[in-house]
Structure formats: C-alpha cells, structure tokens
Design an enzyme around this catalytic site. Structure first.
Site, PDB file in Angstrom:
ATOM      1  N   CYS A   2       6.326  -0.394   0.629  1.00  0.00           N
ATOM      2  CA  CYS A   2       7.247   0.708   0.801  1.00  0.00           C
ATOM      3  C   CYS A   2       8.129   0.446   2.001  1.00  0.00           C
ATOM      4  CB  CYS A   2       6.468   2.010   1.019  1.00  0.00           C
ATOM      5  SG  CYS A   2       5.266   2.353  -0.297  1.00  0.00           S
ATOM      6  N   ARG A  52       8.941   4.958  -1.506  1.00  0.00           N
ATOM      7  CA  ARG A  52       7.756   4.437  -2.187  1.00  0.00           C
ATOM      8  C   ARG A  52       8.082   3.415  -3.273  1.00  0.00           C
ATOM      9  NH1 ARG A  52       3.316   7.775  -5.877  1.00  0.00           N
ATOM     10  NH2 ARG A  52       1.728   6.130  -5.881  1.00  0.00           N
ATOM     11  N   ILE A  55       2.488   0.794  -6.359  1.00  0.00           N
ATOM     12  CA  ILE A  55       1.715  -0.407  -6.683  1.00  0.00           C
ATOM     13  C   ILE A  55       0.284  -0.038  -7.080  1.00  0.00           C
ATOM     14  CG2 ILE A  55       0.836  -2.609  -5.819  1.00  0.00           C
ATOM     15  CD1 ILE A  55       3.857  -2.610  -6.078  1.00  0.00           C
ATOM     16  N   GLU A  80      -0.489  -2.926   1.983  1.00  0.00           N
ATOM     17  CA  GLU A  80      -1.660  -2.762   1.125  1.00  0.00           C
ATOM     18  C   GLU A  80      -2.940  -3.057   1.906  1.00  0.00           C
ATOM     19  OE1 GLU A  80      -1.143  -1.724  -1.855  1.00  0.00           O
ATOM     20  OE2 GLU A  80       0.919  -2.309  -2.326  1.00  0.00           O
TER      21      GLU A  80
END
Length: 631
Positions: A2, A52, A55, A80
C-alpha cells in the site's frame, strides 16, 4: 502492499483534506481503496492516510486505518507480515480473538501483547505507523533490510510522513529546500543514502529502526532494533560445506514459500541468472501448479536474457511469459523516471525494471524479485577486483602507500585533457592508496565522482560522510569479502536496489517481494566463512551448488547481465536530444549547483566517444530531469 501518509501536527492546523491530497499522490501504490482519519490528543492532531492494494484478506473488514477493539491503538501498514498465520496462532493461545484474516490485525494484536518487541516476531517487509493513545506515543517502524520506504519531514512543530516524497509535496507546510550535502552524496554514489533525502528537514527512517514520538513532550527518538553487522560479528560457524548447503537450502525454501502467500495471483521475475533461477526453480519444485515467470527481451543480443530464461523456465516447468520490448518502448520510460523516482536517482536499470513490472502486472498482482543474492552470496564482479586490490595493498608499507597517494593527488587536472580516463583513474588511485582500511578502499572504488573531481564539478561541494564512517566496525573474524558484503547490504542494496524495485513495481500497482531478504537467511550466511561465498574466484559458490540441484550448470554459466539495456549507446543516438536539451548552460544555470563548464565538457566528451564518464553523464541528466519536474 500500500501507500501510507499522514502527520503529527502540534499546531493543529492540518486537515483531512490535506491527507486526501497526499493520498492522491500515492494512488499508484494502492488503487483498491482509501482511508483517511484524524485523531486528536491533548497536544496534537494525528492524521492517518492509506491507499490500499489488496493482497491478503480482500474484504472491507481489512481496510485501514485499523484499530484495536478498545480504540486505543490505531495502525496503517505498507507491506506484508509473511508469518502472520503462525503469530496469529500464538496470540490466539494467549487469549486474543480476530475479526479479519489480515496481517494488519495481527500487528495490532501483537503490539497489544508485546509492545515494540512485537517486531522481533515478524518475518516480512514493512513500514507502518502505530498510534498508542494510552501511552500518548506515535511510532514509525521500518523493516530490517529496508525493503519498504519511509520518509518524514520535521519542522515548525509538525511531522509529515509518507511512503514516497511526492506525497509530502501535497501538504501546505512542506517546504522544498534543497539539502546541499545530498547533492554531493548523489553525485558521489548515484543515490542518496539513508537517512538523508534531497530536501532539508526530511529524512528516511533507517532500516531496522523505529522512531518513537512522545506526544506529550514533543520529543522524538530513533531506536535500532536490528543490524546485520551484529550477525557478521557473531562467531563464525565451523561447519562442513554439505551441512551449510543443507541449512541454507532449508532457509531458502522457507523464505521463498512465505513470499508466495497471497490472496491474489503471484509470479516471479526470471532473468536467467543464478538468483532468479534459484527462486523460480525451488518454488516450482514445491508447487503442484505451474508458477508464473516473467522476463523481457531486447533486440540487442548483448542485452537479451530472454533466450536463457526461456530455456530455464522450460527445464523447471513454469508457466513462462516473455515480452520483447522495442527500443522505442524502452526509451519512452526515460522522461517518466523523474516522476517515478521523486528524488535524484542514477541507476539506469530502473528502466528495464519498470518494463518487466508493467508486463507482469497484466497477469499477477504480486511478483517475486531475486534482489539481495549478490550481497548475501558475493555475486558482483567487483568483489574479485576488490579482493585482488586489497591483497595487493597489504603488501605495501603504509608509509609508501601514503606517499604514493600524495604524489598522485598532486597531479594537476590541468596537465592532461579534462575529463579523460587518466585523470579519473589517477584521482581514484590516489584515494585507494591513502585509504586507512578496507572500508576506505571500498569507499574510494565505489565513487562515481572522486572527491577531487567533485570539488571542481559542484559549485558548492559539501564534504560528505563516507557511507561506512558511522558503521559499527566488523570484528577481526571478518575478512575483506565478508566486510564488503556487509557494507553493500547496508548501503547499495538498501538505498539503490531496493529503492529501484519498490518505485518500479509500485508505479504500476504491482507488489514486489524479495525472497532472499529474509533476516533468517542473512543471519545464518553472515556467520559462514567467506570461502563458502567467494571461493578461489568463484562467486556465489554456495548458492551455485544449491541451484545446480534444480537447474543444470550448462544453462546457468554465462556472463552476468540481468535486466539491463544499452542506455549509453542510446544516449549517443536516439536519446542524444535529451543531453542537448537538459545539459545546457541555460538549464544548468536554473539551479546553480553544478559547474556549468565542467558539466558541458563531460557531456561533449561523452558524445565525442571518450569512455569512462558514461555514468557521470547519466547522473547529470537524471538530476536535470528531476529538477525540472519537482523544482
């Protein structure tokens, strides 16, 4: 993946509209959703903005900003946490419950459970902001290797932050004032190393660090939680080669598989070299379905990796996609570079990286890149040269080296043709001879403009710190190879390679992941003797032995190329017009940072066919493109 932005405004003047404007500058990073929220404390307004790219957990429940159940903890994340499922199990056993399937919520719960120590549990790439209303504290976190960027501006009782510099421009109190030291850094290294940026009062959070802001006292403190130097300084492991191979392969399999975790299609960039072939081959061996691989080809066979990549893909059995780019397509990227890289950036391989990212985005939303393999396993050709030079200099008494360096330094640049290979070589050799240690040798050999050249090239040259001056020193167990690997990991990889891949992939809404940059892998390999990485001139020794288990050696052994293009040939041909438009007296006079006479001589020498200053010409052009776009 993001884009994040926001502020900590002790003046309480900024608004949600300001965040929305900054969010728009990050739209390419997150086309799937947007969030804007403002929180007021006794002394400050805190603004969170989020763009955003969905994922993991694609539902609306996983949108950001995200909050704890009691509302006291708020979070925005870029990146992540790959091992979030395992952490979630731990937290559930400790009494936490979850409403989403996202890794973002895991960070919130992990912070509630462990505080800032939560970061020790994370395997991932991340830049995130946490507001703890109870502690009246704001935190900025950045991952260990620096895969995800984090910029912040601090002036006049206000802190602005964002995933990219261009978002800061949207705030009315951001002032575009050039940091002259950063101009010197850029022309020295071809990039601006952290914590510096091109602007005053603006910094990058260092990899492996977090910024803690006390909202009561208005004081901030940057705290280190990880440093790869500590891994290199641990006792070297006494282990047989077969055992080392087994452990490294096990870590690679774990790391690579983690980075395929996704609720959207994922694939792998395949250049045909050892690093990307290892990633693709190991992942395919672990998968029942064909993984998608992507490569781009070029008309010039000297730069075309597509044929080799196709053979490797056929051998390991991937669903391979290749695209041959025309010269015109490649060249059309050039004027876009200043928009994508919003501070001066001199790595020309950004062009093919953007091209392969755009190609992959047509099929996947996540793409694994093999960056870091060279810095972990000793893959660059320069390591051979550096090892030879270091060994040679150790046989020369220091007094003799110092005297020779002084003599070479006294050679006047006016006694030979300006900008010739001779002057640059003599200046560089002088710095090598006068270097006090391996750090200094490496520093001297990595400069694009030597210190002497910079004094005449810039109007107001600023003495810049060596990239390695402030490093925690490596201990005596680390020889020259392990030393330069650690230095490259912390500098060139973090501030050039990872910046390039983040900006290139995110410019088209593609999440780039780095499977070699799992901290568990570098922490182990750092403790191996250098002979397992650079063995009698054989680079990437250990990685090659592992990769040969999956791909035959005859498909891999060829000169190192990667995704590269004949940019310097183009600048003498089809792209010559850019040099003649941007590197001119009129354009250079607009900012006054560069000695006009010297810049024109470098340009004309290049166009006349003199070799040795190609990179210098490119750095000048990129600075000029950047200046016109942003200043």
């Amino acid at each position: 993946m993001c884009g994040i932005t926001g502020f900590c405004d002790f003046n309480k003047t900024l608004t949600a509209k300001d965040i929305s404007n900054a969010n728009q500058a990050l739209a390419h990073r997150g086309p799937d959703g947007e969030g804007v929220e403002i929180y007021e404390t006794k002394n400050a307004l805190i603004g969170f903005g989020h763009k955003r790219l969905s994922i993991i957990d694609l539902s609306e429940a996983a949108k950001q900003p995200m909050h704890s159940a009691d509302g006291n903890v708020s979070l925005i994340l870029n990146g992540e946490i790959y091992n979030y499922s395992e952490i979630k199990i731990q937290l559930t056993k400790l009494g936490h419950s979850f409403k989403t399937k996202s890794d973002t919520e895991v960070i919130v719960k992990a912070y509630e459970q462990w505080g800032v120590k939560m970061v020790d549990y994370f395997i991932g790439m991340f830049a995130f902001v946490i507001l703890d209303k109870r502690k009246n504290t704001l935190y900025f976190f950045r991952d260990r290797a620096g895969v995800k960027p984090f910029y912040y501006y601090e002036k006049n009782n206000c802190i602005l932050f964002a995933s990219e510099l261009k978002a800061l421009h949207a705030y009315p109190n951001f002032k575009k004032e050039i940091q002259e030291k950063s101009v010197s850094l850029y022309f020295t290294y071809g990039y601006i190393p952290a914590p510096y940026t091109i602007f005053k009062h603006t910094q990058k959070v260092l990899p492996g660090h977090y910024l803690k802001i006390n909202l009561e006292t208005k004081q901030s403190e940057e705290i280190k939680y990880y440093d790869v130097i500590n891994s290199y300084n641990k006792p070297k492991i006494s282990i047989r080669e077969e055992e080392a191979m087994e452990e490294v392969e096990k870590l690679m399999i774990s790391s690579f598989n983690y980075r395929m975790v996704s609720d959207v299609p994922a694939g792998v960039f395949l250049s045909g070299g050892y690093d990307s072939s290892a990633v693709a081959a190991i992942l395919q061996s672990q998968s029942q379905q064909k993984i998608k691989t992507f490569t781009i080809g070029f008309e010039d066979e000297n730069y075309n990796e597509a044929t080799s990549a196709k053979k490797i893909a056929a051998h390991i059995g991937t669903d391979h996609h290749e695209y041959f780019c025309t010269v015109k397509e490649s060249q059309e990227i050039l004027p876009q570079l200043a928009e994508i890289f919003d501070e001066p950036f001199g790595d020309s391989s950004a062009i093919p990286t953007i091209l392969v990212s755009r190609f992959a985005k047509k099929n996947v939303t996540v793409a694994l890149s093999a960056d870091g393999g060279d810095e972990i396993f000793a893959g660059y050709n320069r390591y051979s040269q550096l090892a030879t030079i270091s060994a040679y200099l150790k046989n020369i008494p220091r007094l003799a080296r110092s005297f020779s360096g002084s003599v070479l330094n006294s050679v006047s640049s006016h006694s030979m043709p300006l900008n010739s290979n001779n002057i640059r070589a003599i200046s560089r050799l002088s710095e090598v001879f006068t270097a006090k240690n391996d750090y200094g040798i490496y520093e001297a050999l990595n400069r694009h403009f030597t210190q002497k050249q910079l004094k005449s090239f810039l109007q107001n040259p600023i003495a810049v710190p060596g990239l390695y001056d402030e490093f925690q020193p490596l201990n005596k167990e680390n020889d020259f190879i392990n030393t330069v690997l650690a230095l490259d990991y912390k500098t060139y990889m973090a501030d050039d390679i990872l910046v390039k891949v983040d900006k290139a992939t995110m410019s088209c809404g593609l999440e780039g992941r780095e499977p070699f940059l799992d901290h568990r892998l570098i922490d182990f390999v750092a403790r191996l003797p250098s002979e397992m990485k650079y063995n009698a001139g054989n680079k990437k020794y250990l990685l090659k032995q592992i990769t040969h288990k999956y791909v035959p050696q005859n498909l891999l052994d060829r000169p190192k190329s990667g995704f590269s293009i004949p940019i310097f040939e183009w600048l003498k041909g089809d792209l010559k017009e850019y040099l003649l438009e941007y590197i001119t007296e009129e354009e250079l006079a607009k900012h006054g940072y560069i000695n006009i006479k010297e810049a024109i001589k470098i340009r004309d020498g290049f166009l006349a066919g003199k070799s040795g200053n190609e990179i210098q010409v490119w750095l000048i052009l990129m600075f000029q493109l950047w200046w016109r776009r942003w200043m």
